[in-house]
Design an enzyme around this catalytic site. Structure first.
Site, PDB file in Angstrom:
ATOM      1  N   LEU A  13     -47.017  34.618 -54.952  1.00 22.68           N
ATOM      2  CA  LEU A  13     -48.635  34.708 -54.544  1.00 22.68           C
ATOM      3  C   LEU A  13     -49.354  35.122 -55.303  1.00 22.68           C
ATOM      4  O   LEU A  13     -50.595  36.378 -54.532  1.00 22.68           O
ATOM      5  CB  LEU A  13     -47.634  35.925 -53.722  1.00 22.68           C
ATOM      6  CG  LEU A  13     -46.610  35.462 -53.105  1.00 22.68           C
ATOM      7  CD1 LEU A  13     -46.393  37.223 -52.352  1.00 22.68           C
ATOM      8  CD2 LEU A  13     -46.946  34.882 -51.979  1.00 22.68           C
ATOM      9  N   GLY A  14     -50.232  35.026 -56.801  1.00 22.60           N
ATOM     10  CA  GLY A  14     -51.112  35.465 -57.073  1.00 22.60           C
ATOM     11  C   GLY A  14     -51.893  33.710 -57.361  1.00 22.60           C
ATOM     12  O   GLY A  14     -51.993  32.867 -56.026  1.00 22.60           O
ATOM     13  N   GLN A  15     -53.100  33.713 -57.951  1.00 20.39           N
ATOM     14  CA  GLN A  15     -53.996  32.987 -57.582  1.00 20.39           C
ATOM     15  C   GLN A  15     -53.803  31.357 -57.439  1.00 20.39           C
ATOM     16  O   GLN A  15     -54.232  30.525 -57.095  1.00 20.39           O
ATOM     17  CB  GLN A  15     -55.612  32.999 -58.255  1.00 20.39           C
ATOM     18  CG  GLN A  15     -56.747  32.268 -58.668  1.00 20.39           C
ATOM     19  CD  GLN A  15     -57.202  32.479 -59.906  1.00 20.39           C
ATOM     20  OE1 GLN A  15     -57.010  32.813 -60.658  1.00 20.39           O
ATOM     21  NE2 GLN A  15     -58.096  31.662 -59.383  1.00 20.39           N
ATOM     22  N   ASP A  37     -41.608  36.783 -55.532  1.00 18.87           N
ATOM     23  CA  ASP A  37     -42.973  37.875 -56.305  1.00 18.87           C
ATOM     24  C   ASP A  37     -42.742  38.876 -55.642  1.00 18.87           C
ATOM     25  O   ASP A  37     -41.390  39.364 -55.208  1.00 18.87           O
ATOM     26  CB  ASP A  37     -44.167  37.156 -55.747  1.00 18.87           C
ATOM     27  CG  ASP A  37     -45.680  37.870 -56.117  1.00 18.87           C
ATOM     28  OD1 ASP A  37     -46.399  37.175 -56.404  1.00 18.87           O
ATOM     29  OD2 ASP A  37     -45.745  38.836 -56.120  1.00 18.87           O
ATOM     30  N   TYR A 142     -53.608  40.237 -73.138  1.00 12.69           N
ATOM     31  CA  TYR A 142     -53.477  39.055 -73.097  1.00 12.69           C
ATOM     32  C   TYR A 142     -52.955  37.744 -73.866  1.00 12.69           C
ATOM     33  O   TYR A 142     -51.933  36.949 -73.468  1.00 12.69           O
ATOM     34  CB  TYR A 142     -54.320  39.063 -71.505  1.00 12.69           C
ATOM     35  CG  TYR A 142     -54.211  38.159 -70.472  1.00 12.69           C
ATOM     36  CD1 TYR A 142     -52.625  37.578 -69.528  1.00 12.69           C
ATOM     37  CD2 TYR A 142     -55.179  36.607 -70.838  1.00 12.69           C
ATOM     38  CE1 TYR A 142     -53.131  36.293 -69.198  1.00 12.69           C
ATOM     39  CE2 TYR A 142     -55.159  35.966 -70.020  1.00 12.69           C
ATOM     40  CZ  TYR A 142     -53.610  35.259 -69.126  1.00 12.69           C
ATOM     41  OH  TYR A 142     -53.463  34.145 -68.327  1.00 12.69           O
TER      42      TYR A 142
END
Ligand code: SER
Length: 316
Positions: A13-15, A37, A142
């Site tokens: 459900l991310g970009q 998710d 990251y």
């Protein structure tokens, strides 16, 4: 139906995930694409299962129960968010990846997609036309996770024959979902602000040029990489891919051509320190050669599409 693929999208459900759900469902059928998710979405037709990717037993249970053959493991904290939560940023990237790789090693799944990023590069990397194989030395949480993860992908491929494939995404820009926590995300926010307020305060400096890509190209790249014959995939760390590059001042000038009253101001914050360690442009000749990668969209296409589509949404 013997060869029917069963796909699990993790962090769906991310970009990137939201776009992949749609494309993968078109390809394999809604019933063969399982969405997982921590959150739930009300406007998705696919089966949804709550999964914390760091929980190996739960992950394995879903893979077996749903007879999954391919995993797209997208769960991550993006660059800016991970700087504020070091351990979770690292664990989510690495534990999640290990769990996916081990499921393949144990023979439960056949193929994995795992995204890497331009964040693998660092201050000592050549800035222009950054080569596929070069100094990386990332200095963000990251980036460190993505760099280590790329090496683990390669290791599992060499040692255990795991078919894991990866792309170093540039900054991704789309209108369908709002991004969260990335350094390149100003390039999405700027369009929304231009339409809704006519002005935007940018958290990067005016001349910080970064590699970017229209979302549809990134999704097509992902699907093309996953469909390519295994013997063509020569890079088992992660592939460079390029769309176009621009700075905040340049994209603001393009927006101003269509919204003459638009104005931009600059208030650089800690994200500027991240952005200045990343490349300005990317050499993607390995992806071109190995699996015929080629972007379709120019920066002018991007500006027109973003402004048109966001205007439609705002009016509704
Ligand atoms: N777009 C990401 C970020 O800015 C980089 O992959 O964090």
């Amino acid at each position: 139906m013997v060869n029917q693929e069963r796909v699990l999208i993790v962090g769906a459900l991310g970009q990137v995930g939201r776009e992949l759900i749609y494309q993968l469902s078109n390809k394999h059928g809604v019933e063969n694409v399982i969405v997982s998710d921590l959150k739930h979405s009300d406007n998705i037709d696919n089966k949804q299962i709550t999964l914390n990717v760091m929980d190996y037993d739960a992950f394995k249970g879903i893979v077996i129960e749903e007879k999954i053959t391919q995993v797209y493991n997208l769960a991550a904290l993006l660059s800016a968010t991970a700087e504020k939560n070091l351990e979770l940023g690292w664990k989510l990237t690495i534990d999640g990846l290990f769990n996916s790789l081990n499921l393949a090693k144990e023979g439960h799944i056949k193929k994995i997609f795992w995204p890497s990023s331009i964040a693998v590069f660092g201050p000592n990397t050549p800035k222009e036309n950054t080569p596929q194989h070069t100094i990386v030395e990332p200095n963000t949480v990251y980036g460190i996770g993505k760099d280590a993860g790329e090496l683990w992908c390669n290791y599992y491929h060499q040692k255990y024959g795991v078919d894991v494939r990866s792309i170093r995404y540039p900054g991704l820009i789309g209108y369908k979902s709002l991004p969260g926590g990335g350094t390149t995300d100003y390039a999405v926010a700027i369009f929304h602000n231009a339409i809704e307020k006519g002005t935007y305060e940018c958290f990067l400096e005016a001349d910080t040029k970064l590699p970017m890509m229209y979302m549809e190209d990134a999704i097509r790249a992902t699907l093309e990489l996953m469909e390519a014959p295994a013997e063509n995939i020569k890079v088992r760390t992660s592939y460079n891919i390029a769309g176009f590059s621009f700075s905040p001042a340049e994209i603001a000038a393009s927006i101003k051509k269509q919204i003459p009253n638009f104005s931009i101001t600059y208030a650089p914050d800690f994200r500027q320190q991240i952005a200045k360690t990343w490349p300005a442009s990317i050499d993607d000749s390995a992806a071109q050669k190995d699996w015929n990668w080629k972007p379709n969209y120019t920066v002018n296409d991007l500006v027109t599409i973003m402004l048109t589509e966001i205007k439609k949404k705002v009016k509704v």
